[in-house]
Design a protein around this motif. Structure first.
Motif, PDB file in Angstrom:
ATOM      1  N   LEU A  66      -1.184  -1.082   2.294  1.00 20.60           N
ATOM      2  CA  LEU A  66       0.305  -0.837   2.873  1.00 20.60           C
ATOM      3  C   LEU A  66       0.537  -2.329   3.633  1.00 20.60           C
ATOM      4  O   LEU A  66       1.765  -2.576   3.327  1.00 20.60           O
ATOM      5  CB  LEU A  66       0.386   0.301   3.869  1.00 20.60           C
ATOM      6  CG  LEU A  66       1.650   0.529   4.645  1.00 20.60           C
ATOM      7  CD1 LEU A  66       2.823   0.988   3.453  1.00 20.60           C
ATOM      8  CD2 LEU A  66       1.640   1.356   5.706  1.00 20.60           C
ATOM      9  N   MET A  67      -0.274  -2.840   4.424  1.00 20.75           N
ATOM     10  CA  MET A  67       0.431  -4.016   4.933  1.00 20.75           C
ATOM     11  C   MET A  67       0.667  -5.012   3.892  1.00 20.75           C
ATOM     12  O   MET A  67       1.570  -5.912   4.154  1.00 20.75           O
ATOM     13  CB  MET A  67      -0.763  -4.560   5.962  1.00 20.75           C
ATOM     14  CG  MET A  67      -1.026  -3.470   7.254  1.00 20.75           C
ATOM     15  SD  MET A  67       0.579  -3.374   8.200  1.00 20.75           S
ATOM     16  CE  MET A  67       0.212  -4.946   9.084  1.00 20.75           C
ATOM     17  N   MET A  68      -0.134  -5.398   2.918  1.00 18.45           N
ATOM     18  CA  MET A  68      -0.208  -6.191   2.056  1.00 18.45           C
ATOM     19  C   MET A  68       1.105  -5.739   1.100  1.00 18.45           C
ATOM     20  O   MET A  68       2.014  -6.709   0.711  1.00 18.45           O
ATOM     21  CB  MET A  68      -1.113  -6.133   0.856  1.00 18.45           C
ATOM     22  CG  MET A  68      -2.375  -6.919   1.509  1.00 18.45           C
ATOM     23  SD  MET A  68      -4.074  -6.971   0.590  1.00 18.45           S
ATOM     24  CE  MET A  68      -3.506  -7.862  -0.870  1.00 18.45           C
ATOM     25  N   ASP A  69       1.468  -4.649   0.933  1.00 14.74           N
ATOM     26  CA  ASP A  69       2.876  -4.278   0.169  1.00 14.74           C
ATOM     27  C   ASP A  69       3.847  -4.565   0.881  1.00 14.74           C
ATOM     28  O   ASP A  69       4.848  -4.988   0.434  1.00 14.74           O
ATOM     29  CB  ASP A  69       3.040  -2.732  -0.225  1.00 14.74           C
ATOM     30  CG  ASP A  69       1.818  -2.294  -1.178  1.00 14.74           C
ATOM     31  OD1 ASP A  69       1.152  -3.380  -1.828  1.00 14.74           O
ATOM     32  OD2 ASP A  69       1.610  -1.206  -1.482  1.00 14.74           O
ATOM     33  N   LYS A  70       3.778  -4.552   2.357  1.00 14.31           N
ATOM     34  CA  LYS A  70       4.875  -4.985   3.287  1.00 14.31           C
ATOM     35  C   LYS A  70       5.013  -6.489   3.323  1.00 14.31           C
ATOM     36  O   LYS A  70       6.007  -6.833   4.276  1.00 14.31           O
ATOM     37  CB  LYS A  70       4.860  -4.039   4.510  1.00 14.31           C
ATOM     38  CG  LYS A  70       4.750  -2.778   4.358  1.00 14.31           C
ATOM     39  CD  LYS A  70       6.198  -2.260   3.987  1.00 14.31           C
ATOM     40  CE  LYS A  70       6.088  -0.620   3.776  1.00 14.31           C
ATOM     41  NZ  LYS A  70       7.535  -0.382   3.786  1.00 14.31           N
ATOM     42  N   GLY A  71       3.999  -7.003   2.980  1.00  8.42           N
ATOM     43  CA  GLY A  71       4.119  -8.735   2.905  1.00  8.42           C
ATOM     44  C   GLY A  71       3.243  -9.175   3.977  1.00  8.42           C
ATOM     45  O   GLY A  71       3.301 -10.343   4.251  1.00  8.42           O
ATOM     46  N   VAL A  72       2.553  -8.341   4.532  1.00 11.36           N
ATOM     47  CA  VAL A  72       1.460  -8.872   5.563  1.00 11.36           C
ATOM     48  C   VAL A  72       0.317  -9.109   4.956  1.00 11.36           C
ATOM     49  O   VAL A  72      -0.280  -8.126   4.632  1.00 11.36           O
ATOM     50  CB  VAL A  72       1.548  -8.051   6.829  1.00 11.36           C
ATOM     51  CG1 VAL A  72       0.506  -8.484   8.063  1.00 11.36           C
ATOM     52  CG2 VAL A  72       2.551  -7.742   7.565  1.00 11.36           C
ATOM     53  N   LYS A  73      -0.332 -10.329   4.949  1.00  7.17           N
ATOM     54  CA  LYS A  73      -1.480 -10.541   4.257  1.00  7.17           C
ATOM     55  C   LYS A  73      -2.917 -10.868   5.116  1.00  7.17           C
ATOM     56  O   LYS A  73      -2.535 -11.076   6.165  1.00  7.17           O
ATOM     57  CB  LYS A  73      -1.324 -12.004   3.351  1.00  7.17           C
ATOM     58  CG  LYS A  73      -0.119 -11.930   2.691  1.00  7.17           C
ATOM     59  CD  LYS A  73      -0.588 -12.095   1.149  1.00  7.17           C
ATOM     60  CE  LYS A  73       0.778 -12.360   0.214  1.00  7.17           C
ATOM     61  NZ  LYS A  73       1.208 -11.331  -0.670  1.00  7.17           N
ATOM     62  N   ASN A  74      -3.931 -10.374   4.470  1.00  8.50           N
ATOM     63  CA  ASN A  74      -5.111 -10.733   5.144  1.00  8.50           C
ATOM     64  C   ASN A  74      -5.366  -9.898   6.471  1.00  8.50           C
ATOM     65  O   ASN A  74      -5.597 -10.768   7.454  1.00  8.50           O
ATOM     66  CB  ASN A  74      -5.491 -12.367   5.107  1.00  8.50           C
ATOM     67  CG  ASN A  74      -6.919 -12.643   5.139  1.00  8.50           C
ATOM     68  OD1 ASN A  74      -7.882 -11.718   4.976  1.00  8.50           O
ATOM     69  ND2 ASN A  74      -7.345 -13.680   5.753  1.00  8.50           N
ATOM     70  N   ARG A  75      -5.124  -8.667   6.614  1.00  7.94           N
ATOM     71  CA  ARG A  75      -5.119  -7.996   7.747  1.00  7.94           C
ATOM     72  C   ARG A  75      -6.552  -7.022   7.621  1.00  7.94           C
ATOM     73  O   ARG A  75      -6.592  -6.263   6.686  1.00  7.94           O
ATOM     74  CB  ARG A  75      -4.157  -6.971   8.092  1.00  7.94           C
ATOM     75  CG  ARG A  75      -2.955  -7.904   8.388  1.00  7.94           C
ATOM     76  CD  ARG A  75      -2.746  -8.659   9.436  1.00  7.94           C
ATOM     77  NE  ARG A  75      -3.022  -7.750  10.812  1.00  7.94           N
ATOM     78  CZ  ARG A  75      -2.751  -8.132  12.063  1.00  7.94           C
ATOM     79  NH1 ARG A  75      -2.441  -9.257  12.218  1.00  7.94           N
ATOM     80  NH2 ARG A  75      -2.751  -7.404  12.934  1.00  7.94           N
ATOM     81  N   PHE A  76      -7.559  -7.507   8.480  1.00 10.76           N
ATOM     82  CA  PHE A  76      -8.819  -6.690   8.240  1.00 10.76           C
ATOM     83  C   PHE A  76      -8.940  -5.366   9.187  1.00 10.76           C
ATOM     84  O   PHE A  76      -9.041  -4.400   8.833  1.00 10.76           O
ATOM     85  CB  PHE A  76     -10.134  -7.576   8.441  1.00 10.76           C
ATOM     86  CG  PHE A  76     -10.367  -8.623   7.381  1.00 10.76           C
ATOM     87  CD1 PHE A  76     -10.802  -8.286   6.066  1.00 10.76           C
ATOM     88  CD2 PHE A  76      -9.947 -10.001   7.647  1.00 10.76           C
ATOM     89  CE1 PHE A  76     -10.747  -9.071   5.118  1.00 10.76           C
ATOM     90  CE2 PHE A  76     -10.147 -10.811   6.616  1.00 10.76           C
ATOM     91  CZ  PHE A  76     -10.594 -10.412   5.303  1.00 10.76           C
ATOM     92  N   ASN A  77      -8.385  -5.599  10.377  1.00 12.82           N
ATOM     93  CA  ASN A  77      -8.446  -4.563  11.307  1.00 12.82           C
ATOM     94  C   ASN A  77      -6.981  -4.314  11.695  1.00 12.82           C
ATOM     95  O   ASN A  77      -6.246  -4.863  12.379  1.00 12.82           O
ATOM     96  CB  ASN A  77      -8.800  -5.082  12.561  1.00 12.82           C
ATOM     97  CG  ASN A  77     -10.416  -5.221  12.510  1.00 12.82           C
ATOM     98  OD1 ASN A  77     -11.201  -4.609  11.906  1.00 12.82           O
ATOM     99  ND2 ASN A  77     -10.870  -6.245  13.137  1.00 12.82           N
ATOM    100  N   VAL A  78      -6.293  -3.238  10.719  1.00 14.31           N
ATOM    101  CA  VAL A  78      -5.248  -2.804  10.980  1.00 14.31           C
ATOM    102  C   VAL A  78      -4.952  -1.666  11.769  1.00 14.31           C
ATOM    103  O   VAL A  78      -5.697  -0.748  11.881  1.00 14.31           O
ATOM    104  CB  VAL A  78      -4.509  -2.275   9.449  1.00 14.31           C
ATOM    105  CG1 VAL A  78      -3.100  -1.701   9.661  1.00 14.31           C
ATOM    106  CG2 VAL A  78      -4.698  -3.361   8.329  1.00 14.31           C
TER     107      VAL A  78
END
Length: 166
Positions: A66-78
């Motif tokens: 979801l974070m990648m779809d929203k444009g936030v890349k490389n988030r391991f601990n969401v």
């Protein structure tokens, strides 16, 4: 995509609630000293804990997508806060907040149940240790009355029915 995150968190909350019920049943088993039931409940707890681990991994994966779809890349601990920062639809935010609060309540309640069970088990172990000490350690007679003039530890002065001189 938000619905998948909501579903994953909702499933996590459901399994946590099952763990709470198992913990409450464990409390009853501890209080009634039903060891077989306690062992059965511990196996169920272990199974549910493995399910939580798997579900949390799934939640983490879906949240990262979801974070990648929203444009936030490389988030391991969401985190919940990260998710709320990228979700702008009021209905989706409300739904995410609802399941998050449900999960949070379940975790707090589960911690309380586990703390209580741990205390009960510790008290049981303390009682068992005390009982064993009573049976195994020599009797301490310092708490009973003895005449101050009477000798202590002198086997000749012990009064009894058996006369060794006879």
């Amino acid at each position: 995509m938000v619905s998948q995150v909501v579903k994953a968190i909702d499933q996590l909350a459901e399994v946590h609630e099952q763990l709470i019920q198992t913990g409450l049943a464990k409390k009853q088993a501890i209080l009634s000293k039903e060891l077989d039931e306690l062992m059965r409940l511990m196996r169920i707890e272990s199974k549910l804990s493995r399910e939580i681990t798997e579900m949390d991994q799934e939640r983490s994966l879906v949240s990262r997508k979801l974070m990648m779809d929203k444009g936030v890349k490389n988030r391991f601990n969401v985190t919940y806060r990260n998710l709320m920062g990228v979700i702008h639809d009021p209905e989706e935010r409300t739904e995410l907040q609802r399941v998050h609060e449900r999960l949070e309540r379940a975790i707090v309640q589960l911690k309380q149940v586990n703390d209580l069970n741990q205390t009960l088990l510790q008290q049981s172990l303390d009682f068992i240790a005390f009982t064993i000490d009573l049976y195994l350690n020599p009797e301490d007679e310092s708490y009973t009355y003895k005449h101050p003039a009477s000798p202590t530890g002198d086997p000749k002065n012990k009064s009894g029915l058996y006369n060794t001189r006879a």
